[in-house]
Design a protein around this motif. Sequence first.
Motif, mmCIF file in Angstrom:
data_model
loop_
_atom_site.group_PDB
_atom_site.id
_atom_site.type_symbol
_atom_site.label_atom_id
_atom_site.label_comp_id
_atom_site.label_asym_id
_atom_site.label_seq_id
_atom_site.Cartn_x
_atom_site.Cartn_y
_atom_site.Cartn_z
ATOM 1 N N CYS A 3 0.833 -1.208 0.000
ATOM 2 C CA CYS A 3 0.000 0.000 0.000
ATOM 3 C C CYS A 3 0.866 1.256 0.000
ATOM 4 O O CYS A 3 0.614 2.194 -0.764
ATOM 5 C CB CYS A 3 -0.919 -0.020 1.218
ATOM 6 S SG CYS A 3 -1.935 1.465 1.412
ATOM 7 N N ALA A 4 1.892 1.267 0.831
ATOM 8 C CA ALA A 4 2.757 2.453 0.942
ATOM 9 C C ALA A 4 3.495 2.742 -0.358
ATOM 10 O O ALA A 4 3.685 3.912 -0.731
ATOM 11 C CB ALA A 4 3.743 2.257 2.088
ATOM 12 N N SER A 5 3.890 1.672 -1.069
ATOM 13 C CA SER A 5 4.655 1.854 -2.301
ATOM 14 C C SER A 5 3.773 1.919 -3.542
ATOM 15 O O SER A 5 4.254 2.248 -4.631
ATOM 16 C CB SER A 5 5.661 0.708 -2.459
ATOM 17 O OG SER A 5 4.987 -0.532 -2.623
ATOM 18 N N GLY A 6 2.485 1.596 -3.381
ATOM 19 C CA GLY A 6 1.585 1.564 -4.528
ATOM 20 C C GLY A 6 1.818 0.390 -5.442
ATOM 21 O O GLY A 6 1.453 0.425 -6.621
ATOM 22 N N THR A 7 2.402 -0.673 -4.908
ATOM 23 C CA THR A 7 2.742 -1.844 -5.716
ATOM 24 C C THR A 7 1.591 -2.848 -5.723
ATOM 25 O O THR A 7 1.186 -3.317 -4.660
ATOM 26 C CB THR A 7 4.001 -2.535 -5.156
ATOM 27 O OG1 THR A 7 5.063 -1.589 -5.087
ATOM 28 C CG2 THR A 7 4.408 -3.716 -6.035
ATOM 29 N N VAL A 34 -8.580 -3.958 9.622
ATOM 30 C CA VAL A 34 -9.157 -2.662 9.982
ATOM 31 C C VAL A 34 -8.072 -1.582 9.970
ATOM 32 O O VAL A 34 -8.297 -0.455 9.514
ATOM 33 C CB VAL A 34 -9.860 -2.733 11.353
ATOM 34 C CG1 VAL A 34 -10.208 -1.339 11.872
ATOM 35 C CG2 VAL A 34 -11.125 -3.579 11.253
ATOM 36 N N ARG A 35 -6.906 -1.929 10.452
ATOM 37 C CA ARG A 35 -5.787 -0.986 10.427
ATOM 38 C C ARG A 35 -5.444 -0.607 8.978
ATOM 39 O O ARG A 35 -5.226 0.584 8.670
ATOM 40 C CB ARG A 35 -4.578 -1.616 11.123
ATOM 41 C CG ARG A 35 -3.262 -0.874 10.952
ATOM 42 C CD ARG A 35 -3.169 0.401 11.762
ATOM 43 N NE ARG A 35 -1.891 1.048 11.548
ATOM 44 C CZ ARG A 35 -0.770 0.737 12.210
ATOM 45 N NH1 ARG A 35 -0.781 -0.211 13.129
ATOM 46 N NH2 ARG A 35 0.353 1.370 11.968
ATOM 47 N N LEU A 36 -5.399 -1.586 8.089
ATOM 48 C CA LEU A 36 -5.112 -1.295 6.682
ATOM 49 C C LEU A 36 -6.184 -0.380 6.094
ATOM 50 O O LEU A 36 -5.870 0.591 5.392
ATOM 51 C CB LEU A 36 -5.031 -2.594 5.883
ATOM 52 C CG LEU A 36 -3.803 -3.483 6.131
ATOM 53 C CD1 LEU A 36 -3.986 -4.843 5.462
ATOM 54 C CD2 LEU A 36 -2.525 -2.811 5.621
ATOM 55 N N ALA A 37 -7.452 -0.688 6.373
ATOM 56 C CA ALA A 37 -8.537 0.137 5.850
ATOM 57 C C ALA A 37 -8.460 1.554 6.407
ATOM 58 O O ALA A 37 -8.657 2.540 5.681
ATOM 59 C CB ALA A 37 -9.884 -0.498 6.188
#
Length: 359
Positions: free
Chosen positions: A85-89, A104-107
Amino acid sequence: MMHPTLRVALLALSLLLPTLAKAVEGDRQVFPAKTEKVRLVIHGATDIEAMQPLLEDFQQVRPDVTLEYVDYLTNTLFREAAEACASGTPTADLLLSSSVDQLVRLANDGCAVAHPTTERVPDWANWREEVYGFSFEPAVMVYDERRVPPEDVPRSHNDLAELLRQKHETYRGRVGTYDVRASGIGYLLAFNDSRVAPTTYGRLLESFGRAETVTRCCNNEVLNELRRGNISIAYNVLGSYAYAAHLRDPHLRLVLPRDYTLILSRGALIPSTSRQKAAAGAFLDYLLSERGQRKARDASFYFSAGGPLPLGVDGPASLVDTGIGRPIRIGPALLAAQDQAQHKRFTEEWSAVMDGEGP
């Protein structure tokens, strides 16, 4: 004319081809479509044995979708998903995990896309249409009836704490549970134990420490210790894994605690980097559908919110109607479990007791 031996060999190979097509490379398994139009990559912290009936049944509905399933431990899945998610990969098109707090943390961090569904989902199993729960799984105690006499069988958290206090030598090193430092689901269940019944949890944790409890990373490793006879009682095992173990070995018996039973719903999330959001949404709809829920109950996870307990399970007639079942609500309250300071403090206190350093 083809030699008879060669004909037999080719026939055997043709029979093996479907299996070979699903060959495993590490923890990766591919379920080919009859005529592939879409390839859906699923990263799941759920054993392939539990997911395979659902994956194959989905392909009866969508024979054009090839499914690539990669099996993870919860913490590894969360870490890799956060990095992607952080890198957009683009990595996975759909995430499945028993550690719903991590989803939930990711969302909450903007790593999910919403997927409105027309399927009926309990309020406690849906957060912002980004994280859905698709199973109903009690956290159970499992014991080997050959090693635990009937009078010792614990039917509540307090019963287990008292058993370990009163028969310390008998059960020293004979109880197993998760290592919350290594297991996301183990941490989530222990954290909720501490919230639902803090006094009982404290007594139980102290008893675990005194009894030199065996800790392992995950459900199946704890159950393997039970199957091998290395321990006699397993605590906080997910009901689906426990019941599958019971079907293989009927001497392994399940107990749903009568004071309260935590209920987990495995979570599903479509990552913001998914390349196949429509196909991921279709599989998610299938998991939540009546057909998917029936297949999950009958072949994968064995328990359901409205149905009776599976045959042979020691528990109340209904977890829902009696109020004994305590669903772990998928929502912002789970962010407390993922707070870094909270997580560090909880695991350090757990470690101090379990390592014999005192409360």
